[in-house]
Design a protein around this motif. Structure first.
Motif, PDB file in Angstrom:
ATOM      1  N   ARG A  36      63.073  44.436  46.745  1.00 10.84           N
ATOM      2  CA  ARG A  36      62.978  44.381  45.035  1.00 10.84           C
ATOM      3  C   ARG A  36      63.936  43.191  44.762  1.00 10.84           C
ATOM      4  O   ARG A  36      63.682  42.640  43.951  1.00 10.84           O
ATOM      5  N   GLU A  37      65.102  43.321  45.394  1.00 12.12           N
ATOM      6  CA  GLU A  37      66.019  41.927  44.922  1.00 12.12           C
ATOM      7  C   GLU A  37      65.542  40.718  45.223  1.00 12.12           C
ATOM      8  O   GLU A  37      65.805  39.645  44.596  1.00 12.12           O
ATOM      9  N   ARG A  39      56.003  39.633  41.251  1.00  9.38           N
ATOM     10  CA  ARG A  39      55.685  40.889  40.877  1.00  9.38           C
ATOM     11  C   ARG A  39      55.424  41.829  42.254  1.00  9.38           C
ATOM     12  O   ARG A  39      54.724  41.281  43.072  1.00  9.38           O
ATOM     13  N   ALA A  76      62.283  39.999  45.418  1.00  7.65           N
ATOM     14  CA  ALA A  76      61.114  39.600  44.282  1.00  7.65           C
ATOM     15  C   ALA A  76      61.713  39.284  43.083  1.00  7.65           C
ATOM     16  O   ALA A  76      61.160  38.507  42.218  1.00  7.65           O
ATOM     17  N   ARG A  77      63.018  39.755  42.751  1.00 10.23           N
ATOM     18  CA  ARG A  77      63.552  39.508  41.415  1.00 10.23           C
ATOM     19  C   ARG A  77      64.048  37.962  41.519  1.00 10.23           C
ATOM     20  O   ARG A  77      63.863  37.350  40.368  1.00 10.23           O
ATOM     21  N   GLN A  78      64.614  37.466  42.527  1.00 14.92           N
ATOM     22  CA  GLN A  78      64.897  36.391  42.752  1.00 14.92           C
ATOM     23  C   GLN A  78      64.045  35.152  42.674  1.00 14.92           C
ATOM     24  O   GLN A  78      64.192  34.257  41.814  1.00 14.92           O
ATOM     25  N   TRP A  79      62.680  35.625  43.095  1.00 15.20           N
ATOM     26  CA  TRP A  79      61.686  34.705  43.230  1.00 15.20           C
ATOM     27  C   TRP A  79      60.755  34.908  42.024  1.00 15.20           C
ATOM     28  O   TRP A  79      59.523  34.219  41.966  1.00 15.20           O
ATOM     29  N   ALA A  80      60.894  35.909  41.285  1.00 11.67           N
ATOM     30  CA  ALA A  80      60.156  36.388  40.156  1.00 11.67           C
ATOM     31  C   ALA A  80      58.828  36.384  40.551  1.00 11.67           C
ATOM     32  O   ALA A  80      57.818  36.081  39.945  1.00 11.67           O
ATOM     33  N   ARG A 127      55.952  30.422  45.033  1.00 11.10           N
ATOM     34  CA  ARG A 127      56.869  31.435  44.994  1.00 11.10           C
ATOM     35  C   ARG A 127      56.649  32.516  46.300  1.00 11.10           C
ATOM     36  O   ARG A 127      57.536  33.167  46.333  1.00 11.10           O
ATOM     37  N   TYR A 182      53.756  41.991  47.541  1.00 10.87           N
ATOM     38  CA  TYR A 182      53.675  41.168  46.084  1.00 10.87           C
ATOM     39  C   TYR A 182      52.182  41.820  45.607  1.00 10.87           C
ATOM     40  O   TYR A 182      51.414  42.375  46.268  1.00 10.87           O
TER      41      TYR A 182
END
Length: 255
Positions: A243-244, A252, A246-250, A38, A110
């Motif tokens: 942030r967006e 942290r 990171a959300r897409q790729w799950a 990821r 990350y």
């Protein structure tokens, strides 16, 4: 008339200098790393994908650059950046030793919790107290940084260095080590692929929480690249792009 012609000529020369000067500075950056689920992944055709790919491509584009990603064994990836043969190392955790070898991005993009893996029969070896694991065999993946607490405990442990997570899990399965130190993001897909998910436990609490960065060669070119990319990476953090993604790729990201 003559003055107007001179003015036009100077304006044309200035425009050419701006256009061609910028083009001369724009280039293809070589970013290297290994398979980080990821963060940096390569498909069967060698096409790179992941949070680092999306983020670095955007940051580099703001500077007029393109990026080519290449997969190398982790120790080799570090070496080619250290020697100036590649521009960017993708994803290293910071450590005192690495700070002597590389320039790190200001932005940590990350975050991973480093944990011990063990068979249920050996789960009591870690409950946050290093004295419980004293004298035990521990696998630390070659080239990884595990934080200050692990460094301080090294002398009381029997350390092995598997070349990758899969090798470490095989060593754990065969009883060659008692504990494997890794992170869940890297380890979960390997456990699933090897069919070992039910055989090992994640022991709590984490050994450490480490943040991942981009890193550059310790030379003038690396410093210039770091400064410029830091500016673009900070803009991508501030406008919510990091942030967006990171959300897409799950994945942290640090607070």
């Amino acid at each position: 008339m003559r003055n107007n012609a001179l003015t036009r000529n100077w304006a044309l020369m200035l425009l050419c200098a701006l256009l061609f000067g910028g083009a001369a500075q724009a280039r293809e950056l070589l970013a290297v790393g290994t398979q980080f689920p990821r963060i940096l992944e390569f498909d069967a055709k060698g096409i790179a994908r992941g949070l680092a790919v999306d983020l670095l491509t955007r940051a580099a584009a703001q500077q007029g650059h393109t990026v080519r990603f290449e997969s190398l064994p982790w120790a080799r990836a570090q070496l080619v950046v250290e020697q100036g043969l590649a521009d960017v190392l993708v994803g290293p955790y910071r450590s005192p030793e690495r700070l002597q070898r590389f320039l790190f991005s200001q932005l940590a993009f990350y975050e991973d919790a480093l944990v011990f893996y063990a068979s249920p029969a050996k789960a009591e070896l870690w409950q946050g107290d290093w004295s419980r694991s004293s004298g035990r065999s521990v696998g630390l993946v070659l080239g990884w940084a595990y934080g200050d607490a692990m460094e301080q405990a090294r002398s009381s442990l029997l350390i092995s260095h598997p070349g990758d997570v899969a090798t470490g899990l095989r060593m754990l399965q065969r009883g060659r080590i008692d504990l494997l130190a890794s992170n869940e993001r890297n380890t979960t897909p390997v456990l699933e692929a090897m069919g070992l998910s039910a055989q090992f436990l994640v022991l709590k609490p984490p050994i450490a929480v480490q943040t991942g960065h981009f890193a550059y060669s310790r030379n003038a070119s690396g410093e210039e690249l770091r400064v410029n990319l830091d500016r673009s990476l900070e803009a991508l953090r501030s406008n919510g792009t990091l942030r967006e993604l990171a959300r897409q790729w799950a994945v942290r990201i640090p607070d």
